[in-house]
Design a protein around this motif. Structure first.
Motif, short mmCIF file in Angstrom:
data_model
loop_
_atom_site.label_atom_id
_atom_site.label_comp_id
_atom_site.label_asym_id
_atom_site.label_seq_id
_atom_site.Cartn_x
_atom_site.Cartn_y
_atom_site.Cartn_z
N ARG A 7 0.85 -1.18 0.00
CA ARG A 7 0.00 0.00 0.00
C ARG A 7 0.89 1.24 0.00
NH1 ARG A 7 -3.25 -1.21 5.16
NH2 ARG A 7 -1.13 -1.69 5.73
N LEU A 8 0.55 2.16 -0.88
CA LEU A 8 1.30 3.40 -1.01
C LEU A 8 0.37 4.57 -0.73
CD1 LEU A 8 2.95 2.39 -4.37
CD2 LEU A 8 4.11 2.44 -2.18
N VAL A 9 0.93 5.66 -0.23
CA VAL A 9 0.16 6.88 -0.01
C VAL A 9 1.07 8.07 -0.32
CG1 VAL A 9 0.68 6.98 2.47
CG2 VAL A 9 -1.34 8.14 1.58
N CYS A 10 0.53 9.03 -1.05
CA CYS A 10 1.31 10.21 -1.40
C CYS A 10 1.37 11.13 -0.18
CB CYS A 10 0.67 10.95 -2.58
SG CYS A 10 1.54 12.48 -3.00
N PRO A 11 2.58 11.56 0.20
CA PRO A 11 2.69 12.46 1.35
C PRO A 11 2.16 13.87 1.07
CG PRO A 11 4.86 11.93 0.44
CD PRO A 11 3.87 11.15 -0.33
N GLU A 12 1.93 14.20 -0.19
CA GLU A 12 1.45 15.54 -0.53
C GLU A 12 -0.07 15.59 -0.70
OE1 GLU A 12 3.50 18.32 -2.36
OE2 GLU A 12 5.43 17.53 -1.73
N CYS A 13 -0.62 14.76 -1.60
CA CYS A 13 -2.06 14.84 -1.89
C CYS A 13 -2.87 13.76 -1.17
CB CYS A 13 -2.31 14.76 -3.39
SG CYS A 13 -2.02 13.12 -4.13
N THR A 14 -2.22 12.84 -0.49
CA THR A 14 -2.80 11.73 0.28
C THR A 14 -3.53 10.69 -0.58
OG1 THR A 14 -4.86 12.85 0.88
CG2 THR A 14 -2.99 13.13 2.38
N LEU A 27 14.19 1.34 -3.76
CA LEU A 27 13.66 2.14 -2.66
C LEU A 27 14.31 3.51 -2.53
CD1 LEU A 27 13.21 -0.57 0.08
CD2 LEU A 27 11.41 0.77 -1.01
N ARG A 28 15.56 3.63 -2.93
CA ARG A 28 16.26 4.90 -2.79
C ARG A 28 16.11 5.82 -4.00
NH1 ARG A 28 21.80 3.66 0.51
NH2 ARG A 28 20.76 2.62 2.23
N SER A 29 15.44 5.32 -5.04
CA SER A 29 15.27 6.15 -6.24
C SER A 29 14.06 7.07 -6.07
CB SER A 29 15.10 5.27 -7.47
OG SER A 29 13.95 4.48 -7.34
N ASN A 30 13.99 8.08 -6.91
CA ASN A 30 12.86 9.01 -6.88
C ASN A 30 11.63 8.35 -7.48
OD1 ASN A 30 14.24 11.09 -5.65
ND2 ASN A 30 14.83 12.04 -7.57
N PHE A 31 10.50 8.68 -6.94
CA PHE A 31 9.20 8.13 -7.35
C PHE A 31 8.22 9.29 -7.43
CE2 PHE A 31 5.14 6.02 -6.41
CZ PHE A 31 5.17 4.99 -7.32
N SER A 32 7.32 9.26 -8.40
CA SER A 32 6.34 10.34 -8.55
C SER A 32 4.93 9.82 -8.35
CB SER A 32 6.45 10.96 -9.94
OG SER A 32 7.69 11.59 -10.09
N CYS A 33 4.13 10.60 -7.65
CA CYS A 33 2.72 10.28 -7.44
C CYS A 33 2.00 10.32 -8.79
CB CYS A 33 2.11 11.29 -6.48
SG CYS A 33 0.33 11.15 -6.29
N PRO A 34 1.16 9.31 -9.08
CA PRO A 34 0.44 9.32 -10.34
C PRO A 34 -0.65 10.40 -10.42
CG PRO A 34 -0.18 7.43 -9.02
CD PRO A 34 0.94 8.11 -8.30
N LYS A 35 -1.03 10.96 -9.29
CA LYS A 35 -2.09 11.98 -9.29
C LYS A 35 -1.52 13.40 -9.33
CE LYS A 35 -6.09 13.63 -6.74
NZ LYS A 35 -6.87 13.50 -5.51
N CYS A 36 -0.69 13.75 -8.35
CA CYS A 36 -0.20 15.13 -8.25
C CYS A 36 1.23 15.29 -8.76
CB CYS A 36 -0.31 15.64 -6.82
SG CYS A 36 0.92 14.94 -5.68
N LEU A 42 11.03 6.70 -2.96
CA LEU A 42 9.97 5.70 -2.89
C LEU A 42 9.63 5.33 -1.45
CD1 LEU A 42 8.03 3.74 -4.26
CD2 LEU A 42 9.93 2.15 -4.51
N THR A 43 10.61 5.30 -0.58
CA THR A 43 10.36 4.94 0.82
C THR A 43 9.36 5.88 1.49
OG1 THR A 43 12.29 6.22 1.51
CG2 THR A 43 12.61 3.86 1.19
N GLU A 44 9.28 7.11 1.05
CA GLU A 44 8.35 8.07 1.66
C GLU A 44 6.90 7.81 1.26
OE1 GLU A 44 9.54 12.20 1.74
OE2 GLU A 44 11.58 11.59 1.17
N PHE A 45 6.69 6.98 0.25
CA PHE A 45 5.34 6.64 -0.19
C PHE A 45 4.79 5.38 0.49
CE2 PHE A 45 6.69 9.43 -3.56
CZ PHE A 45 5.54 10.10 -3.94
N MET A 46 5.63 4.65 1.20
CA MET A 46 5.17 3.43 1.87
C MET A 46 4.21 3.80 2.99
SD MET A 46 6.61 0.91 0.36
CE MET A 46 7.15 1.55 -1.20
#
Length: 59
Positions: A7-14, A27-36, A42-46
């Protein structure tokens, strides 16, 4: 065979969603939210520590 998911959650738009841990990038690479399109590690989206551990098992 049982499909795994994390399960993932965007720290910006939730926005919340599920993804296959085997298909996620490092896990250490950059990841982008599909919505915002917020970009963070990537770890910050877990959503939980358990989700993070599941992704670590597949990498």
């Amino acid at each position: 065979m049982v499909d795994a998911f994390v399960r993932l959650v965007c720290p910006e738009c939730t926005k919340e969603w599920q993804d296959n841990p085997a298909e996620l990038q490092n896990l250490r690479s950059n990841f982008s939210c599909p919505k915002c399109h917020a970009t963070r590690r990537l770890t910050e989206f877990m959503r939980t520590e358990r989700d993070l551990e599941a992704v670590k098992q597949f990498q």
